[in-house]
Each structure stands twice: as structure tokens, then as C-alpha cells.
Design a protein around this motif. Structure first.
Motif, PDB file in Angstrom:
ATOM      1  N   ASN A  95       0.906  -1.141   0.152  1.00 48.97           N
ATOM      2  CA  ASN A  95       0.453  -0.032  -0.097  1.00 48.97           C
ATOM      3  C   ASN A  95       1.415   1.477  -0.175  1.00 48.97           C
ATOM      4  N   ILE A 116      -1.381   4.354  -1.143  1.00 47.57           N
ATOM      5  CA  ILE A 116      -2.942   3.549  -0.679  1.00 47.57           C
ATOM      6  C   ILE A 116      -2.990   3.975   0.459  1.00 47.57           C
ATOM      7  N   ASP A 127     -13.568   2.050   5.117  1.00 50.30           N
ATOM      8  CA  ASP A 127     -13.355   1.653   3.888  1.00 50.30           C
ATOM      9  C   ASP A 127     -11.705   0.585   4.143  1.00 50.30           C
ATOM     10  N   THR A 156      -8.618  -1.405   2.493  1.00 46.65           N
ATOM     11  CA  THR A 156      -7.738  -1.320   1.312  1.00 46.65           C
ATOM     12  C   THR A 156      -6.400  -2.589   1.080  1.00 46.65           C
ATOM     13  N   ILE A 178      -4.860  -5.480  -6.028  1.00 45.03           N
ATOM     14  CA  ILE A 178      -6.098  -4.799  -4.982  1.00 45.03           C
ATOM     15  C   ILE A 178      -7.374  -5.831  -4.940  1.00 45.03           C
ATOM     16  N   TYR A 179      -7.170  -5.537  -3.191  1.00 43.21           N
ATOM     17  CA  TYR A 179      -8.796  -5.681  -2.463  1.00 43.21           C
ATOM     18  C   TYR A 179      -9.178  -5.020  -2.008  1.00 43.21           C
ATOM     19  N   SER A 180     -10.401  -4.251  -2.111  1.00 46.77           N
ATOM     20  CA  SER A 180     -10.933  -3.638  -1.022  1.00 46.77           C
ATOM     21  C   SER A 180     -13.023  -4.370  -0.592  1.00 46.77           C
ATOM     22  N   THR A 181     -13.066  -3.828   1.049  1.00 46.24           N
ATOM     23  CA  THR A 181     -14.453  -3.523   1.179  1.00 46.24           C
ATOM     24  C   THR A 181     -14.595  -2.585   1.918  1.00 46.24           C
ATOM     25  N   SER A 182     -15.714  -2.276   2.460  1.00 39.97           N
ATOM     26  CA  SER A 182     -16.239  -1.439   3.150  1.00 39.97           C
ATOM     27  C   SER A 182     -16.886  -2.554   4.323  1.00 39.97           C
TER      28      SER A 182
END
Length: 246
Positions: free
Chosen positions: A182, A187, A210, A212, A231-235
Motif C-alpha cells: 500500500n 494507497i 474502507d 484496501t 488490489i482488494y478492498s471492502t467497506s
């Protein structure tokens, strides 16, 4: 006698010339070379796929755990008083009561608290309280994410381990197949938003988080000579945090 000689001549004439033998050998070598290249290419592709799959599995599993635990921030089913929330620096009393279940919230660190066993206490010495104060820290030099519980030491969660203390994650030190980059890509691991959707640094106002993870395979892809980056992300909506801030 003449018939015998003619038979020997006919036998000799059925053999291969030197040119034919050399030509056959050349074709055989070319075929073996093609097979070798195909096998080697298959092995390279297999290594690259295995490395990518391992990284994907690590990152997705980490996100699932983080989403579940962070979503429980500020859980307080018994409506215990504000004195229940502890200072995450040493798990002592006199925590930041106004922040309640989210005690630390930066781009690289997040500490959440929750009374999951509903006993009205977060004290580490009480049975059942072992996972009620959780801290996630992005360890930039070692390209890893650590997780600690109830003021204990940081434990490997995702990424590499700097076993020899040289300030970097070497290939022989990786506990998993993943590096977290990151910081390299600029990021943030954590971003915080209020009820209007605007970013916020005000912990009581946090309504969405969020997460990431910019991850990289520890193994170099033999086909490209580079590590694969994903890149993986979630909220996460910490519903209890919103409830108990009011």
C-alpha cells in the motif's frame, strides 16, 4: 554364388545413408527441444498461477476476518458504562470514553473494542475477553499487516516477517506468499467516512470504514520477471459504533 552376392547387395541397399541418419537425428533433437520448451513453459505458468492463487486466498481471508471484527466495533449489548472502554496502549482503565469502540483510527492503524461476550468488561484477565480489543497495524518496512489482541504483542496476520531484522522482507523470510505494498502505491489501508460520505478524522463521527489491501506475490512470476500485484478492498459499516455514540 552369384545369387548369394546379389542377396547381400540387396540387404545393403535397404539401409540408411549418412545424410538420412543425420536428418533423422536433427528432427529428433528438434522434437525433444520443442517438448522441453513446452514442459518448461507449463511449469512456469503453474508456478505463476500457484503464487497468484495463494496471494488471493491470503488477502481475501484477511479481509473477511477484518470485516467481521471491525464491524463489531463498539458492541455493548448490556449498555455498560463508558468506563468499560480501555486505553489500548496498556488495556488500563480511563480509555478515551468519547471514542468508545474505535480507539485508534489512522490510515495505517485501527484499534477496535467490543464486548462480544456481553459481560460488561473488556479486562484482558477475565475469561472470554481475549479478543475484545483488536489492533491492526500496517508494518510498512516489513510489508505486512499485524494483528494484536488485548494489548498483547503484534502477531503475523498477512504479509512478511523480518526475521533477521534487516528492515526488509527477504524471500526466505516470508511466512505467507504475500507482500503488502500500500505504501509503495500510495494507497491508505484504512479510510474513514461520516454519515454524509465525506472522509473524516473524527472518530465518533465514523460511520463507514474502507479497507484496501494492495498485495503482491512473494514469488516472482517466471513469465514476466516481476511480482504480480493485486488490489482488494471492502467497506465496513460499524453499526454499533453509530448506535452507542448517540
Amino acid at each position: 554364388m552369384k545369387r548369394f552376392v546379389d542377396s547381400r547387395k540387396a540387404l545393403y541397399q535397404t539401409g540408411f545413408t549418412l545424410v538420412e541418419v543425420l536428418f533423422a537425428i536433427t528432427i529428433g533433437v528438434l522434437l525433444l527441444g520443442a517438448i522441453f520448451v513446452a514442459v518448461q513453459s507449463g511449469q512456469r505458468s503453474s508456478v505463476a498461477i500457484e503464487s497468484k492463487v495463494a496471494t488471493q486466498q491470503d488477502a481475501r481471508a484477511a479481509l473477511a476476518i477484518m470485516e467481521m471484527e471491525i464491524g463489531m466495533a463498539s458492541y455493548n449489548a448490556t449498555f455498560a458504562p463508558a468506563s468499560m472502554w480501555l486505553n489500548p496502549a496498556d488495556c488500563a482503565a480511563a480509555g478515551v470514553a468519547a471514542n468508545k469502540g474505535i480507539q485508534v483510527a489512522t490510515v495505517n492503524t485501527l484499534t477496535v473494542e467490543m464486548d462480544t461476550n456481553e459481560n460488561g468488561s473488556l479486562a484482558p484477565g477475565i475469561p472470554g475477553n481475549q479478543n475484545e480489543i483488536i489492533s491492526y497495524v500496517y508494518d510498512i518496512p516489513n510489508q505486512r499487516l499485524t494483528r494484536s489482541t488485548n494489548c498483547g504483542g503484534a502477531q503475523e496476520f498477512l504479509g512478511c516477517l523480518d526475521a533477521d531484522g534487516n528492515g526488509r522482507c527477504d524471500s526466505n523470510e516470508s511466512l505467507r506468499a504475500t507482500r503488502i505494498i500500500n505504501n509503495t502505491l500510495g494507497i491508505p489501508v484504512f479510510q474513514y467516512f461520516d454519515a454524509t460520505g465525506a472522509t473524516t478524522a473524527n472518530i465518533p463521527a465514523i460511520r463507514r470504514i474502507d479497507i484496501t489491501l494492495a498485495v503482491q506475490t512473494d514469488e516472482i512470476d517466471p513469465n514476466t520477471g516481476q511480482r504480480r500485484t493485486m488490489i482488494y478492498s471492502t467497506s465496513v459499516i460499524p453499526k454499533n459504533h453509530a448506535i452507542f455514540q448517540n
